[in-house]
Design an enzyme around this catalytic site. Structure first.
Site, PDB file in Angstrom:
ATOM      1  N   ILE A  13       0.845  -1.199   0.000  1.00 39.33           N
ATOM      2  CA  ILE A  13       0.000   0.000   0.000  1.00 39.33           C
ATOM      3  C   ILE A  13       0.879   1.248   0.000  1.00 39.33           C
ATOM      4  O   ILE A  13       0.615   2.217  -0.705  1.00 39.33           O
ATOM      5  CB  ILE A  13      -0.942   0.020   1.225  1.00 39.33           C
ATOM      6  CG1 ILE A  13      -1.901  -1.165   1.202  1.00 39.33           C
ATOM      7  CG2 ILE A  13      -1.724   1.341   1.282  1.00 39.33           C
ATOM      8  CD1 ILE A  13      -2.701  -1.336   2.479  1.00 39.33           C
ATOM      9  N   ASP A 151     -14.262   1.091   1.490  1.00 44.66           N
ATOM     10  CA  ASP A 151     -15.643   0.606   1.498  1.00 44.66           C
ATOM     11  C   ASP A 151     -16.539   1.503   0.642  1.00 44.66           C
ATOM     12  O   ASP A 151     -17.456   1.028  -0.038  1.00 44.66           O
ATOM     13  CB  ASP A 151     -16.177   0.549   2.933  1.00 44.66           C
ATOM     14  CG  ASP A 151     -15.320  -0.321   3.834  1.00 44.66           C
ATOM     15  OD1 ASP A 151     -14.796  -1.333   3.344  1.00 44.66           O
ATOM     16  OD2 ASP A 151     -15.162   0.033   5.014  1.00 44.66           O
ATOM     17  N   ARG A 154     -15.615   0.774  -3.067  1.00 47.60           N
ATOM     18  CA  ARG A 154     -16.231  -0.480  -3.502  1.00 47.60           C
ATOM     19  C   ARG A 154     -17.744  -0.332  -3.670  1.00 47.60           C
ATOM     20  O   ARG A 154     -18.325  -0.873  -4.621  1.00 47.60           O
ATOM     21  CB  ARG A 154     -15.924  -1.588  -2.491  1.00 47.60           C
ATOM     22  CG  ARG A 154     -14.495  -2.097  -2.578  1.00 47.60           C
ATOM     23  CD  ARG A 154     -14.192  -3.141  -1.524  1.00 47.60           C
ATOM     24  NE  ARG A 154     -12.867  -3.742  -1.724  1.00 47.60           N
ATOM     25  CZ  ARG A 154     -12.090  -4.182  -0.745  1.00 47.60           C
ATOM     26  NH1 ARG A 154     -12.497  -4.101   0.514  1.00 47.60           N
ATOM     27  NH2 ARG A 154     -10.913  -4.711  -1.023  1.00 47.60           N
ATOM     28  N   HIS A 179     -14.888  -1.278   9.621  1.00 45.35           N
ATOM     29  CA  HIS A 179     -14.121  -1.521   8.399  1.00 45.35           C
ATOM     30  C   HIS A 179     -13.664  -2.976   8.317  1.00 45.35           C
ATOM     31  O   HIS A 179     -12.511  -3.264   8.035  1.00 45.35           O
ATOM     32  CB  HIS A 179     -12.912  -0.580   8.361  1.00 45.35           C
ATOM     33  CG  HIS A 179     -12.099  -0.671   7.104  1.00 45.35           C
ATOM     34  ND1 HIS A 179     -12.639  -0.505   5.844  1.00 45.35           N
ATOM     35  CD2 HIS A 179     -10.774  -0.923   6.912  1.00 45.35           C
ATOM     36  CE1 HIS A 179     -11.684  -0.647   4.935  1.00 45.35           C
ATOM     37  NE2 HIS A 179     -10.538  -0.913   5.559  1.00 45.35           N
TER      38      HIS A 179
END
Length: 332
Positions: A13, A151, A154, A179
């Site tokens: 990441i 989230d 998505r 989460h």
């Protein structure tokens, strides 16, 4: 002059997130910190022709102090993915320790910085961060954020697919709660523009939003998790903070915050089974969280059922994070 820091900059990441921050016009100085590799990542990024200067730091020679000192915003994707043979408790203890030590650095060297926690499990790592900052007497709830933006990303993407819309960015869908898994509650009933999805299609969409990370793990054959999409989501939230600091108004992002310390948070807490931490839409300003927006009274009956499940899971996750710090020895 804005100094941004990525803690965990050499990871899956951290590297794409650092690239995105290097490209941002809001960043003047970018400090990259990790236990390995960060000087190389910094050297690579420094060749990109944008204004941000980039420097990489390792733990040696007070690297954490040098990286964090003077920081305006610190984004933390540091941690390890679950490996074969490792239990969830093993993973929690390792990542919780990493967060504890990094947040200790925040408390010592950058107590006024905005802190964006990406490291999983966010439902527990944000309470860990808060307790460490409390121990050092520098906790500002309006500057500590759990990044739940993936989230949101998505929900936009998957809803557009079901609705047959070519551009997911047209959707604005609140996702509240936590989460992880069924603590993630997408509020499709409050989607803008409105979508009519019901029955098994709605159930499947909600499940995909909640467990979308599993798709990536499976597609990577167990050798990785969501890194590129998480980097995008982390940057999206970080840039919203940077825009707010620059004076842009009307910015609202969903984020996991300590409700008692944020204006409007008490109303959310009362609606959310008394939980101290919860992800809701939060208005951002130059000083951080301006207001938590209580949309819980607007949810549908179906979503109320999802929330009841989420409350139970969140309560346990939050307690686990708090208990990791309360009564524990100080970080070395």
């Amino acid at each position: 002059m804005v100094k941004a820091v990525v803690a965990g900059a050499s990871g899956g990441i951290g590297q794409p997130l650092s690239l995105l921050l290097k490209l941002s016009p809001y960043v003047d100085e970018l400090a990259l910190y990790d236990v390995v590799g960060s000087p190389g990542v910094a050297a690579d990024l420094s060749h990109i022709s944008t204004k941000a200067t980039v420097t990489g730091y390792l733990p040696a020679d007070d690297g954490l102090k040098a990286a964090f000192t003077g920081a305006d915003i610190i984004v933390i994707p540091a941690g390890i993915p679950r490996k074969p043979g490792m239990t969830r408790d093993d993973l929690f203890n390792i990542n919780a320790g990493i967060i504890r030590d990094l947040i200790t650095g925040v408390a010592l060297y950058a107590p006024s910085a905005f802190v964006l926690v990406i490291s999983n499990p966010v439902n527990s790592t944000v309470p860990i961060a808060a307790e460490v900052l409390k121990k050092h007497g520098v906790f500002d709830p309006t500057k500590l954020f759990g990044v739940t933006t993936l989230d949101i990303v998505r929900s936009e993407t998957f809803t557009a697919s079901v609705a047959g819309k070519p551009d997911p960015s047209v959707f604005k869908i609140p996702v509240i709660g936590g989460h992880s898994g069924d603590t993630i509650v997408p509020l499709l009933s409050l989607s803008e523009p409105k979508v009519e999805i019901s029955g098994t299609d709605r159930d499947a969409l909600v499940h995909r939003i909640q467990f979308g990370g599993d798709e990536v793990v499976q597609a990577k054959e167990g050798k990785g998790s969501a890194t590129l999409s998480m980097a995008h989501a982390g940057f999206r939230f970080a840039e919203s903070i940077l825009k707010a600091v620059a004076g842009e108004s009307g910015i609202v992002e969903n984020t996991f915050v300590y409700l008692p310390g944020v204006p409007g948070g008490d109303a959310v807490k009362e609606s959310a089974a008394g939980l101290d931490y919860f992800s809701v839409p939060v208005e951002l300003g130059p000083s951080g969280a301006v207001k938590a927006i209580n949309i819980l009274p607007q949810v549908s009956e179906y979503e109320k059922g999802l929330l009841e499940v989420a409350y139970t899971g969140l309560a346990a996750n939050i307690k686990k994070g708090v208990d990791f710090i309360v009564g524990a020895p100080e970080a070395k």
